[in-house]
Design a protein around this motif. Sequence first.
Motif, short mmCIF file in Angstrom:
data_model
loop_
_atom_site.label_atom_id
_atom_site.label_comp_id
_atom_site.label_asym_id
_atom_site.label_seq_id
_atom_site.Cartn_x
_atom_site.Cartn_y
_atom_site.Cartn_z
N PRO A 287 87.96 29.17 -95.26
CA PRO A 287 87.76 27.81 -94.72
C PRO A 287 88.48 26.74 -95.53
N LEU A 288 88.44 26.89 -96.86
CA LEU A 288 89.11 25.90 -97.71
C LEU A 288 90.62 25.94 -97.49
N MET A 289 91.18 27.13 -97.39
CA MET A 289 92.61 27.27 -97.17
C MET A 289 93.02 26.68 -95.83
N LEU A 290 92.25 26.97 -94.78
CA LEU A 290 92.60 26.48 -93.45
C LEU A 290 92.49 24.96 -93.35
N SER A 291 91.49 24.41 -94.01
CA SER A 291 91.33 22.95 -93.94
C SER A 291 92.37 22.23 -94.79
N ARG A 292 92.69 22.77 -95.97
CA ARG A 292 93.64 22.09 -96.86
C ARG A 292 95.09 22.36 -96.48
N GLN A 293 95.40 23.59 -96.10
CA GLN A 293 96.79 23.96 -95.83
C GLN A 293 97.20 23.76 -94.37
N ARG A 294 96.23 23.94 -93.47
CA ARG A 294 96.57 23.88 -92.04
C ARG A 294 95.90 22.74 -91.29
N GLY A 295 95.09 21.95 -91.97
CA GLY A 295 94.48 20.79 -91.34
C GLY A 295 93.36 21.11 -90.37
N PHE A 296 92.74 22.26 -90.50
CA PHE A 296 91.64 22.63 -89.61
C PHE A 296 90.41 21.76 -89.89
N SER A 297 89.65 21.47 -88.85
CA SER A 297 88.35 20.82 -89.03
C SER A 297 87.36 21.86 -89.54
N PRO A 298 86.24 21.43 -90.13
CA PRO A 298 85.23 22.39 -90.57
C PRO A 298 84.75 23.31 -89.45
N THR A 299 84.63 22.76 -88.26
CA THR A 299 84.17 23.57 -87.12
C THR A 299 85.19 24.64 -86.78
N ALA A 300 86.46 24.26 -86.74
CA ALA A 300 87.51 25.22 -86.40
C ALA A 300 87.62 26.31 -87.47
N ALA A 301 87.52 25.91 -88.74
CA ALA A 301 87.57 26.91 -89.81
C ALA A 301 86.37 27.85 -89.73
N GLY A 302 85.21 27.30 -89.38
CA GLY A 302 84.03 28.13 -89.23
C GLY A 302 84.15 29.13 -88.11
N LEU A 303 84.85 28.75 -87.05
CA LEU A 303 85.05 29.68 -85.92
C LEU A 303 85.90 30.88 -86.34
N VAL A 304 86.81 30.68 -87.27
CA VAL A 304 87.60 31.81 -87.77
C VAL A 304 86.68 32.80 -88.48
#
Length: 456
Positions: A287-304
């Motif tokens: 989740p940290l990588m997706l939010s910091r590197q790819r701009g994902f929202s917390p919800t989107a990162a959680g879905l992964v």
Amino acid sequence: MTATLAPAARLYDPRLRAMTVGSVALVSLLAFEALAVGTAMPTVARALDGLGLYALAFGGSFAAGVLAMVLSGIWCDARGPRAPMWGGVGLFVVGLLVAGSADAMGTLVIGRAVQGFGSGLLSVALYVVVGQAYPEQLRRRVFAAFAAAWVIPSLVGPAVAGLIVEHLGWRWVFLAVPVVALPAVLLVESGLRTLDRPTPAGPPAGAAARIGWAAGAGVSAALLHHGGQQRGAFAVTLVAVALAGLGVCAPRLLPAGFLRAARGLPTVVGLRGLAAAAFAGAEVVIPLMLSRQRGFSPTAAGLVLTVGALSWSVGSWLQGRLPPPRSSATLPRWGLACVAAGTATVTLAVWPAVPVAVGVAGWAVAGLGMGLAYPSLSVLTLALSTPDEQGRNSSSLQLADSLFTATVLALTGTVLAAGTTPGPAGYAGTLAVAVGCALLGALLAGRVVPGRGHPA
């Protein structure tokens, strides 16, 4: 010796149905509470003005659980799983009631510790129930059901907890669960009545020393948990002291030959720890990588992460229905290989040129691998245990899971907190540790087969 129920063809056979439903419900409650508390705790800390004790609310529960797992193993082997199961549920409920009614953070920390102690007693007792009440051909399906019992809480637990905190108040995150716990344990009890009561026996030789080592491991694990949340030299010092403590205490709680991956049970326990550490180590980074590197929202990162939980359930379902493999090493080897390959694929998503879908697919493969490996290792533990060792060996299995995970998470947290903003190299490095754990497990998997002369 405890008698096993007459062989049943199906998991929900009338003779097993109540016990199965009750056991799965108890696992679901443990899962929901573990996930929901993380969502509620920031609000709790603000409401009780207890930010300084925030880490202890988690670390104290974890340490109490480590001690309880060892006690439960000793208790189960001496008296059977019935008493530790009831004791675990009772303390779990008492801890929830204390935490839910707390008017100070210190009281809540005490409640969390009691709750964690109850969870540790109960989790080991449920494994022994499986070993004593279910025929061997159904155990893979029981553990698959236990894995599935984590899926729904992992999908909806944080969201439900958030709604409860927002609309009913944080106290109900703790106070609502006891309403379901008592009916669930009564269902399990109805099945335990059909088993012969074991002849009461005294504690095995070395039980007192084992309890002492468990206390040391629990304190070290709590210190490790706290150190992983700190920064700078202080964090490094705490983690180093905690790792030294675990290095002294943990090997004395795990099967002889654990450190050298001796054939049979020592390797089974080691693989469980490696699998848990690999998956958890990657799960906190994604989740940290997706939010910091790819701009994902917390919800989107959680879905992964949800993709991994769902594929874990699919893998558990598959291993429970596949024909028994020729070698007991097959499912653990393939499962850990999938975790290694899937996590390595996730690592590629650190670089912007790689589509995120590649990383999502990799995480699905990793979850599938956990579903194949996890239940099969639980089944192997019971298969390699005599009836009077099921408690001790089940506690060793869960201790390896907890202690390996705590170690990797603390080290990951320390690495990521070393800089002001983690970069691609930091994410790739921490994910590489997870890949290494899984790959080592896959390479060692052949050693789960006992050597010549083993009774199994």
